[in-house]
Every structure is written in structure tokens, then in C-alpha cells.
Design an enzyme around this catalytic site. Structure first.
Site, PDB file in Angstrom:
ATOM      1  N   ASN A  13       7.423  14.705 -14.267  1.00  0.00           N
ATOM      2  CA  ASN A  13       7.660  13.680 -13.247  1.00  0.00           C
ATOM      3  C   ASN A  13       8.901  12.861 -13.589  1.00  0.00           C
ATOM      4  O   ASN A  13       9.698  12.532 -12.717  1.00  0.00           O
ATOM      5  CB  ASN A  13       6.428  12.784 -13.089  1.00  0.00           C
ATOM      6  CG  ASN A  13       5.351  13.431 -12.234  1.00  0.00           C
ATOM      7  OD1 ASN A  13       5.466  13.451 -11.019  1.00  0.00           O
ATOM      8  ND2 ASN A  13       4.329  13.989 -12.870  1.00  0.00           N
ATOM      9  N   MET A  89      -0.944   8.501 -20.798  1.00  0.00           N
ATOM     10  CA  MET A  89      -2.354   8.854 -20.919  1.00  0.00           C
ATOM     11  C   MET A  89      -3.200   7.835 -21.676  1.00  0.00           C
ATOM     12  O   MET A  89      -4.212   8.190 -22.271  1.00  0.00           O
ATOM     13  CB  MET A  89      -2.476  10.246 -21.587  1.00  0.00           C
ATOM     14  CG  MET A  89      -1.775  11.349 -20.822  1.00  0.00           C
ATOM     15  SD  MET A  89      -2.252  11.438 -19.066  1.00  0.00           S
ATOM     16  CE  MET A  89      -3.874  12.183 -19.220  1.00  0.00           C
ATOM     17  N   LEU A  92      -4.575   0.965 -20.288  1.00  0.00           N
ATOM     18  CA  LEU A  92      -3.896  -0.254 -20.739  1.00  0.00           C
ATOM     19  C   LEU A  92      -4.773  -1.474 -20.498  1.00  0.00           C
ATOM     20  O   LEU A  92      -5.481  -1.555 -19.495  1.00  0.00           O
ATOM     21  CB  LEU A  92      -2.586  -0.405 -19.977  1.00  0.00           C
ATOM     22  CG  LEU A  92      -1.531   0.663 -20.277  1.00  0.00           C
ATOM     23  CD1 LEU A  92      -0.449   0.663 -19.204  1.00  0.00           C
ATOM     24  CD2 LEU A  92      -0.925   0.435 -21.664  1.00  0.00           C
ATOM     25  N   HIS A 108      -1.268   9.680  -9.990  1.00  0.00           N
ATOM     26  CA  HIS A 108      -2.552  10.237 -10.421  1.00  0.00           C
ATOM     27  C   HIS A 108      -2.837  11.512  -9.617  1.00  0.00           C
ATOM     28  O   HIS A 108      -2.711  11.496  -8.385  1.00  0.00           O
ATOM     29  CB  HIS A 108      -3.668   9.205 -10.191  1.00  0.00           C
ATOM     30  CG  HIS A 108      -5.002   9.703 -10.619  1.00  0.00           C
ATOM     31  ND1 HIS A 108      -5.369   9.788 -11.952  1.00  0.00           N
ATOM     32  CD2 HIS A 108      -6.052  10.189  -9.908  1.00  0.00           C
ATOM     33  CE1 HIS A 108      -6.590  10.284 -12.032  1.00  0.00           C
ATOM     34  NE2 HIS A 108      -7.029  10.537 -10.816  1.00  0.00           N
ATOM     35  N   SER A 135      -1.885  10.862  -5.748  1.00  0.00           N
ATOM     36  CA  SER A 135      -1.730   9.510  -5.216  1.00  0.00           C
ATOM     37  C   SER A 135      -0.780   8.716  -6.111  1.00  0.00           C
ATOM     38  O   SER A 135      -0.809   8.871  -7.337  1.00  0.00           O
ATOM     39  CB  SER A 135      -3.076   8.770  -5.217  1.00  0.00           C
ATOM     40  OG  SER A 135      -4.076   9.521  -4.559  1.00  0.00           O
ATOM     41  N   THR A 140      -3.682  -1.889 -11.407  1.00  0.00           N
ATOM     42  CA  THR A 140      -4.455  -3.125 -11.513  1.00  0.00           C
ATOM     43  C   THR A 140      -5.449  -2.948 -12.655  1.00  0.00           C
ATOM     44  O   THR A 140      -5.460  -1.904 -13.322  1.00  0.00           O
ATOM     45  CB  THR A 140      -5.233  -3.422 -10.210  1.00  0.00           C
ATOM     46  OG1 THR A 140      -6.135  -2.341  -9.981  1.00  0.00           O
ATOM     47  CG2 THR A 140      -4.308  -3.598  -9.020  1.00  0.00           C
ATOM     48  N   LEU A 143      -9.279   1.048 -13.509  1.00  0.00           N
ATOM     49  CA  LEU A 143      -8.661   2.331 -13.860  1.00  0.00           C
ATOM     50  C   LEU A 143      -8.442   3.198 -12.612  1.00  0.00           C
ATOM     51  O   LEU A 143      -9.386   3.508 -11.890  1.00  0.00           O
ATOM     52  CB  LEU A 143      -9.550   3.088 -14.856  1.00  0.00           C
ATOM     53  CG  LEU A 143      -9.051   4.491 -15.233  1.00  0.00           C
ATOM     54  CD1 LEU A 143      -7.764   4.421 -16.042  1.00  0.00           C
ATOM     55  CD2 LEU A 143     -10.121   5.265 -15.973  1.00  0.00           C
ATOM     56  N   ASP A 144      -7.189   3.596 -12.387  1.00  0.00           N
ATOM     57  CA  ASP A 144      -6.816   4.423 -11.226  1.00  0.00           C
ATOM     58  C   ASP A 144      -7.356   3.812  -9.926  1.00  0.00           C
ATOM     59  O   ASP A 144      -7.647   4.541  -8.969  1.00  0.00           O
ATOM     60  CB  ASP A 144      -7.342   5.868 -11.389  1.00  0.00           C
ATOM     61  CG  ASP A 144      -6.711   6.572 -12.593  1.00  0.00           C
ATOM     62  OD1 ASP A 144      -5.544   6.284 -12.906  1.00  0.00           O
ATOM     63  OD2 ASP A 144      -7.399   7.396 -13.212  1.00  0.00           O
TER      64      ASP A 144
HETATM   65  C1  GRF Z   1       0.717  14.563 -13.858  1.00  0.00           C
HETATM   66  O1  GRF Z   1      -0.190  15.477 -13.306  1.00  0.00           O
HETATM   67  C2  GRF Z   1       0.378  13.171 -13.435  1.00  0.00           C
HETATM   68  O2  GRF Z   1      -0.122  13.090 -12.148  1.00  0.00           O
HETATM   69  C3  GRF Z   1      -0.680  12.804 -14.425  1.00  0.00           C
HETATM   70  O3  GRF Z   1      -0.285  13.380 -15.628  1.00  0.00           O
HETATM   71  C4  GRF Z   1       0.553  14.500 -15.362  1.00  0.00           C
HETATM   72  C5  GRF Z   1       1.844  14.263 -16.063  1.00  0.00           C
HETATM   73  O4  GRF Z   1       2.706  15.345 -15.985  1.00  0.00           O
HETATM   74  N1  GRF Z   1      -0.879  11.369 -14.460  1.00  0.00           N
HETATM   75  P1  GRF Z   1       4.190  15.219 -16.535  1.00  0.00           P
HETATM   76  O5  GRF Z   1       4.109  14.671 -17.964  1.00  0.00           O
HETATM   77  O6  GRF Z   1       4.934  14.285 -15.628  1.00  0.00           O
HETATM   78  O7  GRF Z   1       4.738  16.600 -16.504  1.00  0.00           O
END
Ligand code: GRF
Length: 219
Positions: A13, A89, A92, A108, A135, A140, A143-144
Site C-alpha cells: 500500500n 499490525m 494502538l 482494513h 475499507s 478511533t 479497533l477497526d
Molecule cells: C493490507 O491487506 C491492509 O489492508 C492490511 O494489511 C495489509 C498490508 O499490506 N491492513 P501491505 O503491507 O500494504 O502490502
């Protein structure tokens, strides 16, 4: 807009944000990438891209809150206007990011409010859902669970595996995070005390990513 990205792993990402910014399609300056994992590929990607990096190891801290406060103190030095959690991951402590409320988002891999937490692809398959997705939401204390800005949907196909589904969703996640950051950076989308607003109007439900990569209001 100055953005900081937090990532624990692969960083795909982050890669999508870097590529969009480099391609001239995203009006942001990525001011830093922070990780809780010194060996995270996301950090290597940031270094290759000449983006400042920082990491802290949670094992060096006696308490979770101490780590979280140190992490945000580190990030604050970059003076970001937006913090993007992209595969970060760790859960927080809300006390640590309270000053950033409304300026911190997370991606997420589920259609929230369905499936907060881990193993979303597995849980979608186990439930027999016909649709899955991702999403982007404001972070907040829950969580998620913060207000969702936008979502992307993918169909679940007969015979899909957890890995296959994850691989099919990932490029759509990338388009989603880029589109959301773009709209936030252009100040079209923002958090207000009454909820999320788009072009000044309250957002009744999350925006949806169209095939052309733009965000649409739900029909
Ligand atoms: C993604 O699936 C994101 O939605 C989730 O963790 C994964 C991270 O992938 N929170 P990357 O590290 O961006 O490849």
C-alpha cells in the site's frame, strides 16, 4: 499535504502511494515511514525511495503505552498533516493518538463493520459471503471501528481460496487508499465533529471506489 505512513510488513500500500505521488497523480509529500519492525520490507522500500524512515522496537518498552507515545513523538517530528496506517499490525492506545483524531486513517481488508481484526479473507470464506472488500476509516478508540470514508467491493468466486481472494483484493485496496488520500489531500473529504464531510456535505454512507479509480457516492 504532508503524510506519514505506518507499516509493519510488505508495504505494498505504501508502494501504491509512492507510485501515485511519483506519477504526479497524488498531491502529497510522504514525509516519513515508521515501523514497529526493523526488518519490515516497507522500510526498505521507503529508503530506496529516499523517504525518511524511523522504527522503534516494542520489546524495548516496558509498557504498550510507552511505545505508542514514543512512536507518535517520532512521527510528530515529521510534521505530518495526515497519518496513514497501511498494514500497521499493532493495536494502538487511544491516548497516544488522541491529538491526531480526524487526521489518522487505516486501511482494513474487509467491508467494515464486518470482520474487524485479523484473518478477514478466511472469515469471509467461512461465512459463505458473496462479497468481500476493503475499507478506509478514520482511526478511533474502537479497533477497526472508526467512521468509514470509502470502500471497494470484490465478488467472492466459487472455489476461491484465502490467498486467491487476498490477491484479487490487494490491487483494489491500493486504488482505494490512493483515492482516499487524494481526496483528503485536496480537502474535499474531511472529518468534522458531525461526521465525515465530502465537498461540505455530510457523508450519509461510505463512498465506493468505481472501476476508474474515482470515489462515488452510493446509488
Ligand atoms: C493490507 O491487506 C491492509 O489492508 C492490511 O494489511 C495489509 C498490508 O499490506 N491492513 P501491505 O503491507 O500494504 O502490502
Amino acid at each position: 499535504m504532508r503524510i506519514a505512513v505506518l507499516a509493519s510488513g510488505r508495504g505494498s500500500n505504501l508502494g501504491a502511494l509512492i507510485d501515485a505521488q511519483r506519477g504526479g497523480n497524488l498531491p502529497v509529500h510522504i514525509v516519513g515511514v515508521f515501523s514497529d519492525k526493523p526488518s519490515a520490507p516497507a522500510l526498505a522500500l521507503a529508503r530506496e525511495s529516499n523517504i525518511p524512515t524511523a522504527h522503534l522496537d516494542p520489546r524495548d518498552f516496558a509498557q504498550r503505552l510507552a511505545f505508542d507515545l514514543a512512536a507518535f513523538a517520532t512521527i510528530a517530528k515529521w510534521k505530518p498533516e495526515l497519518i496513514v496506517l497501511a498494514g500497521f499490525m499493532r493495536i494502538l492506545d487511544p491516548r497516544a493518538f488522541e491529538p491526531w483524531l480526524g487526521r489518522i486513517i487505516n486501511i482494513h481488508p474487509s467491508l467494515l463493520p464486518k470482520y474487524p481484526g485479523l484473518h478477514t479473507h478466511r472469515r469471509v470464506l467461512a461465512a459463505g459471503d458473496r462479497q468481500h472488500g476493503a475499507s478506509v476509516h478514520f482511526v478511533t478508540a474502537e479497533l477497526d471501528g472508526g467512521p468509514v470514508l470509502a470502500q471497494v467491493m470484490v465478488d467472492v468466486r466459487r472455489g476461491d481460496t484465502e490467498q486467491g481472494l487476498a490477491e484479487r483484493l490487494l490491487p483494489r485496496e491500493h486504488a482505494l487508499i490512493v483515492a482516499c488520500v487524494d481526496q483528503l489531500a485536496r480537502n474535499r473529504l474531511y472529518w468534522s465533529n458531525e461526521g465525515i464531510r465530502m465537498d461540505g456535505q455530510p457523508l450519509a454512507c461510505p463512498l465506493v471506489l468505481a472501476d476508474d479509480g474515482t470515489l462515488e457516492t452510493r446509488a
